[in-house]
Scaffold this active site. Structure first.
Site, mmCIF file in Angstrom:
data_model
loop_
_atom_site.group_PDB
_atom_site.id
_atom_site.type_symbol
_atom_site.label_atom_id
_atom_site.label_comp_id
_atom_site.label_asym_id
_atom_site.label_seq_id
_atom_site.Cartn_x
_atom_site.Cartn_y
_atom_site.Cartn_z
ATOM 1 N N ASP A 80 8.944 2.574 0.782
ATOM 2 C CA ASP A 80 7.903 2.864 -0.212
ATOM 3 C C ASP A 80 6.544 2.371 0.251
ATOM 4 O O ASP A 80 6.437 1.536 1.149
ATOM 5 C CB ASP A 80 8.253 2.233 -1.566
ATOM 6 N N GLU A 175 10.145 -1.975 -2.221
ATOM 7 C CA GLU A 175 9.750 -3.331 -1.812
ATOM 8 C C GLU A 175 8.438 -3.735 -2.459
ATOM 9 O O GLU A 175 8.253 -4.867 -2.871
ATOM 10 C CB GLU A 175 9.619 -3.395 -0.286
HETATM 11 ZN ZN ZN Z 1 5.399 -4.033 3.332
#
Ligand code: ZN
Length: 406
Positions: A80, A175
């Site tokens: 992401d 994340e």
């Molecule tokens: Zn990162």
């Protein structure tokens, strides 16, 4: 163009922005689409056990080609990109043979990557640099990590004479919204140690991060018509301001660096009747971290004593400094450092002033320091990455793998 660059330029075209307001896993469906594309590529280059689970986690194995038993090493990156800035229609630009001047990212909108504002870019004079077009982030965080890991795996598959142990690779969603480790199946991954490739400039090697907590404060006031409020009104917003004024001013993010922790007011939503405040509390040192939490509790106790139990404080720990979990296996840091030194990369070892998936994974039982990808200025339109740094990251992965076979 080298393979790692081609991959990187391909990956950044996929929008994979995560969304902290989404309750689904992964938080956005286009991460799942990207996971499928990556998974397919892993199969094509010849990795085994390629899996994409329903939560969007991609895992694969490069089986050992040695008789000798060596540790199973993992390499992890996230798919992401930060919701802080659009990652849609990323249009990367390659600045060849950088001349040290400002880089005009977008002529029309007058967006300039200034060598005065970002002087470290002058370290890359004469190199090729990938930038944005000034309207999106680049996504080197962390698609550079993905491109580097896959390119290293492909190299080992194409050169079967190079001995290596079993290598595991894992790509996680979400994340950037702090959920990257949530559904990471450590048992299935089955590595002894791993490295996240999610650091910044070339040389970065990190194994210390903050201890982190979130404090939520709810203050119940009493609202009465101001004309008849005498001795009755309790303005919860003013009590919130009083509370904030009792915290040490010098322990704010804007006044701290290196190993200095902080209290950071991230939300304040108030009326006379009710005020909600949110702080994040950070410190590398567990003792100081606990003292910060204690101090906030004492302030709330004092105000509750003064105003009569109208404040509710709720402190929740978010993550801890991975150092504690890495130290028993400190050789994994030494190996990464040695790999860099053998490649003439100067290791830059600094405490992370934030968290990483690696910190969470370390506490879940997979010790996981963080390595550079080569990028700068993450989460914004001035993000850039020098091409040679990506190539060096590939070499570093290969060197680490080699050092584990010795
Ligand atoms: Zn990162």
């Amino acid at each position: 163009m080298s393979k790692v660059v081609n991959r990187f330029l391909k990956y950044v075209k996929f929008e994979t922005t995560s969304d902290e307001n989404s309750a689904t896993v992964p938080s956005t469906t286009n991460q799942l689409e990207f996971a499928k594309i990556i998974g397919k590529e892993l199969e094509e280059i010849g990795l085994t056990d390629v899996s994409i689970d329903e939560n969007g986690y991609v895992m694969a194995t490069l089986p050992s080609n040695m008789d000798k038993q060596v540790p199973i090493i993992g390499f992890i990156a996230h798919m992401d990109t930060s919701p802080d800035m659009s990652g849609k229609d990323v249009n990367p630009k390659i600045v060849e043979n950088y001349n040290g001047e400002d880089i005009v990212l977008n002529e029309e909108k007058n967006i300039v990557l200034s060598s005065t504002d970002f002087p470290e870019i002058k370290n890359y004079i004469g190199k090729d640099i990938i930038t944005t077009d000034g309207t999106t982030l680049l996504g080197a965080d962390d698609k550079a990590g993905i491109a580097e890991i896959i390119t290293a795996m492909e190299f080992l598959i194409d050169n079967p004479d190079i001995p290596h142990g079993t290598i595991k690779i894992g790509f996680t969603p979400d994340e950037e919204i702090g959920r990257g480790a949530n559904y990471f199946d450590i048992e299935k991954f089955n590595a002894d140690y791993a490295y996240t490739l999610d650091g910044g400039p070339i040389g970065e090697l990190e194994y210390e991060n903050f201890n982190a907590a979130t404090a939520r404060i709810s203050i119940q006031g009493t609202n009465i018509h101001p004309g008849t409020a005498k001795n009755m009104m309790v303005n919860s917003m003013l009590i919130g301001m009083e509370l904030n004024s009792m915290l040490p001013v010098n322990e704010r993010p804007e006044y701290t660096e290196n190993y200095e922790g902080f209290y950071h007011l991230v939300g304040y939503n108030g009326s006379v009747e009710n005020t909600e405040m949110t702080y994040i509390i950070r410190d590398h040192d567990m003792g100081k971290f606990n003292i910060k939490k204690e101090n906030l509790k004492k302030i709330v106790e004092f105000l509750n004593y003064r105003y009569g139990d109208i404040i509710v404080l709720n402190i929740e720990d978010s993550y801890y400094n991975m150092k504690e979990k890495i130290l028993p296996f400190i050789e994994i840091v030494h190996i990464a450092k040695k790999a860099m030194e053998e490649l003439e990369i100067e290791p830059i070892i600094n405490p992370i002033r934030g968290g990483t998936d690696g910190a969470r994974l370390s506490y879940m039982g997979l010790p996981c320091p963080n390595l550079f990808t080569g990028g700068h200025n993450y989460h914004g339109k001035f993000e850039y990455i020098p091409i040679f740094a990506m190539e060096k990251a590939v070499d570093m992965i290969l060197k680490i793998i080699e050092l584990y076979t010795l």
